[in-house]
Design a protein around this motif. Structure first.
Motif, short mmCIF file in Angstrom:
data_model
loop_
_atom_site.label_atom_id
_atom_site.label_comp_id
_atom_site.label_asym_id
_atom_site.label_seq_id
_atom_site.Cartn_x
_atom_site.Cartn_y
_atom_site.Cartn_z
N SER A 1 -27.05 -100.65 -20.83
CA SER A 1 -28.07 -100.03 -21.67
C SER A 1 -27.90 -98.51 -21.62
O SER A 1 -27.67 -97.94 -20.55
N GLU B 1 -28.92 -98.18 -26.94
CA GLU B 1 -27.78 -99.07 -27.18
C GLU B 1 -27.74 -100.11 -26.07
O GLU B 1 -27.80 -99.77 -24.89
N HIS B 2 -27.70 -101.38 -26.44
CA HIS B 2 -27.74 -102.47 -25.47
C HIS B 2 -26.62 -103.47 -25.77
O HIS B 2 -26.34 -103.78 -26.93
N SER B 3 -26.00 -103.96 -24.70
CA SER B 3 -24.98 -105.00 -24.85
C SER B 3 -25.08 -105.95 -23.67
O SER B 3 -25.58 -105.60 -22.60
N ASN B 4 -24.58 -107.18 -23.86
CA ASN B 4 -24.69 -108.21 -22.84
C ASN B 4 -23.48 -109.13 -22.90
O ASN B 4 -23.03 -109.52 -23.97
N ASN B 5 -22.96 -109.45 -21.72
CA ASN B 5 -21.87 -110.42 -21.60
C ASN B 5 -22.24 -111.38 -20.47
O ASN B 5 -22.30 -110.98 -19.31
N LYS C 1 -19.94 -110.04 -25.49
CA LYS C 1 -20.38 -108.66 -25.64
C LYS C 1 -20.16 -108.16 -27.07
O LYS C 1 -20.95 -107.38 -27.59
N ASN D 1 -25.00 -107.40 -29.04
CA ASN D 1 -25.24 -105.97 -28.88
C ASN D 1 -26.05 -105.45 -30.05
O ASN D 1 -26.00 -106.01 -31.15
N ASN E 1 -28.12 -101.49 -31.50
CA ASN E 1 -28.52 -100.12 -31.24
C ASN E 1 -29.64 -99.71 -32.18
O ASN E 1 -29.78 -100.27 -33.28
N LEU F 1 -31.69 -109.33 -26.52
CA LEU F 1 -30.41 -110.02 -26.55
C LEU F 1 -30.51 -111.38 -25.86
O LEU F 1 -29.90 -112.36 -26.29
#
Length: 216
Positions: A7, A32-36, A46, A50, A52, A119
């Motif tokens: 994040s 901005e957020h991302s996840n794997n 990812k 994601n 933003n 997410l």
């Protein structure tokens, strides 16, 4: 089980005081957020999970010499998945009594909100729902706060909230979904300080909903 999340949150704020009575607060927020995630229930990639947002906002504050204060603000949420959403709020307060012994202030507010799914709520292999819609709601409040000397404070507020596409957890399917439920009620809190070494706090909240869904 493997969880990896990132994040980024940047906020630029400027406060300008035109006078002791009028202030203007402006700013912009970027997230901005991302996840794997890898679990037996599935994988969250990812490259897919994601998003933003870019939010410019402004708020104006006016404090009069005769007990009235006004706060009006707005925020534009620019979401790369859900598009542009504008939310706003307004607050009005009036001090009907203010001296060295006691204070009484009337207050009211109206606000709107936009809440995008997280997410996890979208992509989790077990409970996620890729078809989730963002939640919007509007809330009206009215109440007062009062104090007597240095030993008692009391406030009470009535609220009424209307929800659209509220994000709820479905107990039957064990997944997230959308539902709508209006709510109203009131909340009261008090703080009593009878001595310098003792403070008593109490609160009560009553909520009336037209329907309940899942864990909502």
């Amino acid at each position: 089980y493997q969880y990896n999340g990132e994040s980024i949150n940047l906020d630029l704020v400027n406060k300008y005081e035109f006078s002791n009575q009028f202030q203007l607060i402006t700013g912009v927020n970027y997230q901005e957020h991302s996840n794997n995630t890898i679990t037996p229930f599935g994988t969250i990639e990812k490259d897919i999970a994601n998003f933003n947002t870019l939010d410019p906002y402004a708020s104006a504050v006016y404090i009069s010499n005769y007990g009235v204060s006004i706060n009006v603000g707005g925020r534009l949420n620019v979401h790369n998945v859900y598009g542009n959403q504008f939310v706003y709020d307004g607050n009005l307060a009036y001090s009907i009594l203010k001296n060295e012994v006691a204070t009484v202030k009337l207050l009211t507010s109206y606000s709107t909100a936009f809440i995008a799914p997280s997410l996890y709520q979208l992509y989790d292999g077990f409970s996620g729902n890729i078809d989730l819609k963002p939640e919007t709601n509007e809330t009206f409040e009215a109440g007062f706060d009062a104090s007597y000397k240095d030993w008692i404070q009391f406030d009470a507020v009535y609220f009424n909230r209307k929800e659209t596409d509220a994000i709820v957890f479905d107990n039957s399917s064990f997944t997230y979904g959308n539902g709508s439920s209006d709510a109203s009620g009131f909340e009261a809190t008090t703080k009593v300080m009878p001595t310098s070494f003792l403070t008593l706090n109490a609160s009560y909240t009553y909520i009336n909903r037209d329907k309940l869904e899942g864990l909502n």
